[in-house]
Scaffold this motif. Structure first.
Motif, PDB file in Angstrom:
ATOM      1  N   GLU A 191       0.811  -1.214   0.000  1.00  0.00           N
ATOM      2  CA  GLU A 191       0.000   0.000   0.000  1.00  0.00           C
ATOM      3  C   GLU A 191       0.843   1.263   0.000  1.00  0.00           C
ATOM      4  N   ARG A 192       2.131   1.152   0.338  1.00  0.00           N
ATOM      5  CA  ARG A 192       3.004   2.324   0.335  1.00  0.00           C
ATOM      6  C   ARG A 192       3.783   2.483  -0.968  1.00  0.00           C
ATOM      7  N   PHE A 193       4.154   1.355  -1.614  1.00  0.00           N
ATOM      8  CA  PHE A 193       5.058   1.425  -2.757  1.00  0.00           C
ATOM      9  C   PHE A 193       4.526   0.742  -4.014  1.00  0.00           C
ATOM     10  N   GLY A 194       3.449  -0.017  -3.926  1.00  0.00           N
ATOM     11  CA  GLY A 194       2.939  -0.700  -5.104  1.00  0.00           C
ATOM     12  C   GLY A 194       3.858  -1.829  -5.544  1.00  0.00           C
ATOM     13  N   PRO A 195       3.737  -2.299  -6.805  1.00  0.00           N
ATOM     14  CA  PRO A 195       2.971  -1.693  -7.899  1.00  0.00           C
ATOM     15  C   PRO A 195       1.454  -1.822  -7.763  1.00  0.00           C
ATOM     16  N   VAL A 196       0.965  -2.734  -6.934  1.00  0.00           N
ATOM     17  CA  VAL A 196      -0.466  -2.752  -6.605  1.00  0.00           C
ATOM     18  C   VAL A 196      -0.613  -2.078  -5.249  1.00  0.00           C
ATOM     19  N   ARG A 197      -1.344  -0.987  -5.216  1.00  0.00           N
ATOM     20  CA  ARG A 197      -1.418  -0.190  -3.990  1.00  0.00           C
ATOM     21  C   ARG A 197      -2.669  -0.462  -3.162  1.00  0.00           C
ATOM     22  N   ARG A 198      -3.656  -1.157  -3.755  1.00  0.00           N
ATOM     23  CA  ARG A 198      -4.877  -1.416  -3.000  1.00  0.00           C
ATOM     24  C   ARG A 198      -5.566  -2.652  -3.543  1.00  0.00           C
ATOM     25  N   LEU A 199      -6.073  -3.473  -2.638  1.00  0.00           N
ATOM     26  CA  LEU A 199      -6.934  -4.605  -2.992  1.00  0.00           C
ATOM     27  C   LEU A 199      -8.303  -4.338  -2.393  1.00  0.00           C
ATOM     28  N   ARG A 200      -9.321  -4.384  -3.249  1.00  0.00           N
ATOM     29  CA  ARG A 200     -10.663  -4.000  -2.808  1.00  0.00           C
ATOM     30  C   ARG A 200     -11.664  -5.082  -3.213  1.00  0.00           C
ATOM     31  N   ARG A 201     -12.482  -5.512  -2.262  1.00  0.00           N
ATOM     32  CA  ARG A 201     -13.492  -6.534  -2.539  1.00  0.00           C
ATOM     33  C   ARG A 201     -14.874  -5.901  -2.658  1.00  0.00           C
TER      34      ARG A 201
ATOM     35  N   LEU B 199      -4.874  -9.663  -9.646  1.00  0.00           N
ATOM     36  CA  LEU B 199      -3.444  -9.357  -9.655  1.00  0.00           C
ATOM     37  C   LEU B 199      -2.839  -9.624 -11.028  1.00  0.00           C
ATOM     38  N   PHE B 200      -3.271 -10.707 -11.678  1.00  0.00           N
ATOM     39  CA  PHE B 200      -2.810 -10.956 -13.042  1.00  0.00           C
ATOM     40  C   PHE B 200      -3.173  -9.772 -13.943  1.00  0.00           C
ATOM     41  N   GLU B 201      -4.423  -9.332 -13.864  1.00  0.00           N
ATOM     42  CA  GLU B 201      -4.859  -8.246 -14.736  1.00  0.00           C
ATOM     43  C   GLU B 201      -4.164  -6.939 -14.383  1.00  0.00           C
ATOM     44  N   ALA B 202      -3.842  -6.749 -13.101  1.00  0.00           N
ATOM     45  CA  ALA B 202      -3.107  -5.545 -12.705  1.00  0.00           C
ATOM     46  C   ALA B 202      -1.723  -5.528 -13.340  1.00  0.00           C
ATOM     47  N   VAL B 203      -1.065  -6.690 -13.405  1.00  0.00           N
ATOM     48  CA  VAL B 203       0.233  -6.780 -14.083  1.00  0.00           C
ATOM     49  C   VAL B 203       0.086  -6.346 -15.532  1.00  0.00           C
TER      50      VAL B 203
ATOM     51  N   VAL C 143      -7.081   8.963 -11.136  1.00  0.00           N
ATOM     52  CA  VAL C 143      -8.173   8.001 -11.305  1.00  0.00           C
ATOM     53  C   VAL C 143      -7.697   6.623 -10.863  1.00  0.00           C
ATOM     54  N   ASP C 144      -8.646   5.817 -10.405  1.00  0.00           N
ATOM     55  CA  ASP C 144      -8.318   4.454 -10.009  1.00  0.00           C
ATOM     56  C   ASP C 144      -8.298   3.561 -11.242  1.00  0.00           C
ATOM     57  N   ASP C 145      -7.220   2.816 -11.394  1.00  0.00           N
ATOM     58  CA  ASP C 145      -7.114   1.896 -12.524  1.00  0.00           C
ATOM     59  C   ASP C 145      -6.410   0.648 -12.047  1.00  0.00           C
ATOM     60  N   GLY C 146      -6.662  -0.446 -12.713  1.00  0.00           N
ATOM     61  CA  GLY C 146      -6.023  -1.688 -12.314  1.00  0.00           C
ATOM     62  C   GLY C 146      -6.748  -2.883 -12.865  1.00  0.00           C
ATOM     63  N   GLY C 147      -6.606  -4.007 -12.181  1.00  0.00           N
ATOM     64  CA  GLY C 147      -7.195  -5.252 -12.637  1.00  0.00           C
ATOM     65  C   GLY C 147      -8.405  -5.637 -11.800  1.00  0.00           C
ATOM     66  N   HIS C 148      -9.270  -6.436 -12.411  1.00  0.00           N
ATOM     67  CA  HIS C 148     -10.479  -6.900 -11.730  1.00  0.00           C
ATOM     68  C   HIS C 148     -10.594  -8.405 -11.942  1.00  0.00           C
ATOM     69  N   GLY C 149     -10.935  -9.103 -10.868  1.00  0.00           N
ATOM     70  CA  GLY C 149     -11.070 -10.551 -10.946  1.00  0.00           C
ATOM     71  C   GLY C 149     -12.426 -10.998 -10.441  1.00  0.00           C
ATOM     72  N   ARG C 150     -13.046 -11.916 -11.189  1.00  0.00           N
ATOM     73  CA  ARG C 150     -14.315 -12.519 -10.774  1.00  0.00           C
ATOM     74  C   ARG C 150     -14.122 -14.020 -10.683  1.00  0.00           C
ATOM     75  N   ALA C 151     -14.552 -14.613  -9.592  1.00  0.00           N
ATOM     76  CA  ALA C 151     -14.424 -16.062  -9.404  1.00  0.00           C
ATOM     77  C   ALA C 151     -15.392 -16.495  -8.314  1.00  0.00           C
ATOM     78  N   ARG C 152     -15.403 -17.785  -8.037  1.00  0.00           N
ATOM     79  CA  ARG C 152     -16.323 -18.300  -7.017  1.00  0.00           C
ATOM     80  C   ARG C 152     -15.841 -17.988  -5.608  1.00  0.00           C
ATOM     81  N   THR C 153     -14.538 -17.781  -5.428  1.00  0.00           N
ATOM     82  CA  THR C 153     -14.003 -17.440  -4.122  1.00  0.00           C
ATOM     83  C   THR C 153     -13.185 -16.166  -4.233  1.00  0.00           C
TER      84      THR C 153
END
Length: 636
Positions: A209-219, A257-261, A238-248
């Protein structure tokens, strides 16, 4: 009894001028009033001399300690502060050497800070490598107002001009694709096995959360699936990054995280330094991609506040990066702002608006290129159907796909009917449009949502499109319908008559939710044949024992349709070496590119939009550009 440890020699504490005059030894450098320009001076000084300096800099209530500045260090003060300040999301001018920061040391916490400095220097004295051998440097942060501290491992993601400069981008560094056989553990799947990319490993390497490259994980708790967003450090507001949808949530976080990369690598060069600046007239078609083949924006919109582009002429100097033409098997230079979608700098004119369209992530370059091509096919199919307003045959949801049926039920419970349409075109990649139309009794409910999917396996394309559209349906009640908000109908209605007001993704999606926009979408509900998946795509998906072979066959098929495929390697070296993850941008000149902001639309000069619907039997004759309605698209 054990002999007592020898007393440590106190670490000298220097001010900045004294540190810049020091040519040997170990010391702490106290910075209570400093600039980013001074941070660069200290870093360059330490890299060239046999010193080990630990900067202790103050920024409001924070005391930031480290990294150790020395020759061959894993990181320097410049890249560390670049990443720390960029996580603030554009609220500070983090690229300005004149940015001044300041703070006051806390006497009560001075012994703790001294102990952390000593720890860093002791590690340096022992020449210890990072615990996980990832090439990172240790940085401590003390919050003096809370008397808390945290430890972070920082590396210069995407290089650093001071301590880890990127190599120049040249054709000699290109890796032709396909590069060799890519057998799959399961021919029915198009993802290779990679035991290094567990969720825990990705989180450890990426999230800080201080240095990234992913600075926030939000559910999100109100989605069709467990939904996680991974916001990247990019220095923008603006907020930008990756989004994941799954059963868990564990699985959705890994996907996010893959999409954020992928998003981070696709924004700007992180593996090579752009070195070529020239005009297309100087390079010529044998060395470079003609920008006119990409579809240029309408000249009527040049100078519009929502358009970042300038008029194109062959004599306009541009920055170029080197890609590989899979079709012609040779290097091809492409405009840097086409290969990367957010390259900053006033000295870098853009002649087209580019999004992350065509960016793919994979466990091999071939895998990444294929998924980038699937995305190009998806957006091209969607836009071709939309701009040409062609009726499409309907697809019966596969009865054996419980996920799709479950999502259809979730949409129905909210009052929406799901419709699947076959949008496959001359790409010959199965492409599906998913439409949710409101049929409930609430007069204020959003009326329509659309999404698309494309994949070698049509069932995978269906699942992707349905998951996207139903997610948007279920999230709609949580969007701001307040006055002036993204989905405020009064804000959106003027866009019906003035499409140039459509600037953002929310505008594109929101406009199609208005009841007044329904006539524009009526062509999607034509009384066309409804067919099962097996009839729509006989024999699909064909087994794929080798990804390289599938990529070659796909490129050859597109060549027969008159389309060239160019790839640009966007991989960030650290993640490629640690996880074997490759990022590739697939560029197909002549394909309809996904743009946001109606004035950035790129349809001029793309003759496929006029000819292919007729060849597919969807229109009675080839179209003319001036006949197309060209309403703002509703792609999410």
């Amino acid at each position: 009894m054990t002999a007592p440890a020898p007393a440590r020699t106190p670490v000298p504490v220097l001010d900045a001028p004294t540190a810049l005059a020091t040519t040997a030894g170990r010391a702490a450098v106290l910075l209570t009033h400093w600039t980013l320009g001074l941070a660069e001076e200290l870093s360059r000084h330490a890299l060239r001399r046999p010193v080990a300096l630990v900067p202790v800099r103050h920024d409001g209530p924070l005391a930031v300690i480290g990294p150790v500045l020395r020759p061959g260090g894993a990181a320097c003060l410049v890249c560390t502060e670049y990443q720390r300040l960029a996580t603030a999301g554009g609220r500070v001018p983090w690229q300005s050497p004149k940015l001044t920061l300041a703070g006051v040391p806390s006497p009560a916490l001075t012994p703790a800070v001294e102990a952390l400095v000593q720890e860093l220097l002791d590690q340096e004295l022992l020449d210890e490598e990072p615990l996980d051998q990832d090439g990172s440097a240790v940085v401590h942060i003390v919050h003096q107002g809370r008397a808390t501290w945290s430890t972070h491992r920082v590396r210069p993601v995407g290089g650093c001009d001071v301590c880890h400069p990127l190599p120049s981008d040249t054709p000699a560094r290109l890796r032709p694709l396909p590069s060799g056989p890519r057998p799959l553990p399961d021919p029915a799947l198009l993802r290779g096995a990679n035991p290094r990319t567990t969720g825990a490993a990705l989180r450890t390497a990426l999230y800080d959360e201080r240095f990234g490259p992913v600075r926030r994980l939000r559910r999100s708790e109100d989605s069709a699936f467990s939904l996680t967003s991974a916001l990247v450090t990019d220095g923008r507001s603006v907020d930008d990054g990756g989004h994941g949808r799954a059963r868990t949530y564990a699985d959705s976080e890994r996907i996010a995280l893959f999409e954020a990369v992928e998003r981070h690598a696709g924004m700007r060069p992180t593996g090579r330094r752009t070195a070529l600046r020239a005009s297309f007239a100087e390079l010529g078609p044998d060395r470079a991609l003609d920008p006119e083949r990409l579809g240029l924006p309408d000249p009527a919109h040049h100078g519009h506040a929502g358009s970042p582009t300038v008029p194109y002429t062959p004599d306009l100097p541009l920055h170029w990066v080197h890609g590989w033409s899979l079709t012609h098997r040779r290097p091809t230079a492409v405009p840097e702002h086409v290969a990367y979608w957010d390259v900053p700098g006033p000295d870098r004119p853009r002649v087209v608006y580019e999004s992350s369209n065509g960016c793919g992530l994979g466990n091999s370059p071939e895998e990444a290129a294929l998924y980038g091509l699937f995305e190009v096919a998806e957006r091209d199919a969607f836009l071709m159907a939309w701009y040409a307003t062609t009726p499409l045959r309907r697809i019966r949801p596969p009865a054996e796909d419980t996920d799709t049926l479950l999502l259809a039920d979730r949409a129905a419970a909210a009052g929406y009917r799901l419709l699947l349409l076959d949008a496959t075109n001359d790409f010959a990649v199965p492409a599906v449009l998913a439409v949710c139309r409101y049929e409930g009794g609430r007069p204020d409910a959003p009326r329509m949502f659309l999404a698309a999917g494309a994949h070698h396996d049509p069932r995978a394309a269906i699942r992707s499109a349905v998951a996207e559209v139903v997610t948007n349906v279920l999230e709609a009640p949580h969007r701001s319908f307040a006055e002036g908000g993204p989905r405020d109908p009064e804000r959106l209605r003027p866009m019906l008559e003035r499409p140039e007001l459509v600037l953002t993704l929310d505008d594109h999606v929101g406009l199609s939710t208005l009841p007044e926009a329904a006539p524009r979408l009526e062509f999607l509900f034509a009384d066309t044949p409804i067919v099962p998946v097996a009839e729509a795509w006989p024999g699909a998906p064909a087994p794929v024992p080798d990804l390289g072979d599938l990529l070659t066959r796909t490129v050859d098929r597109l060549a027969r349709a008159g389309l060239e495929v160019i790839t640009v390697d966007q991989s960030e070296p650290g993640l490629r070496e640690r996880f074997g993850l490759h990022c590739v941008k697939a560029i197909v000149p002549g394909a309809l590119p996904m743009t946001f902001g109606h004035v950035n639309r790129r349809t001029l000069g793309l003759t496929r939009l006029l000819e292919v619907p007729h060849r597919l039997g969807r229109t009675a004759r080839p179209g003319r550009h001036e006949e197309l309605p060209l309403h703002p698209h509703p792609f999410p």
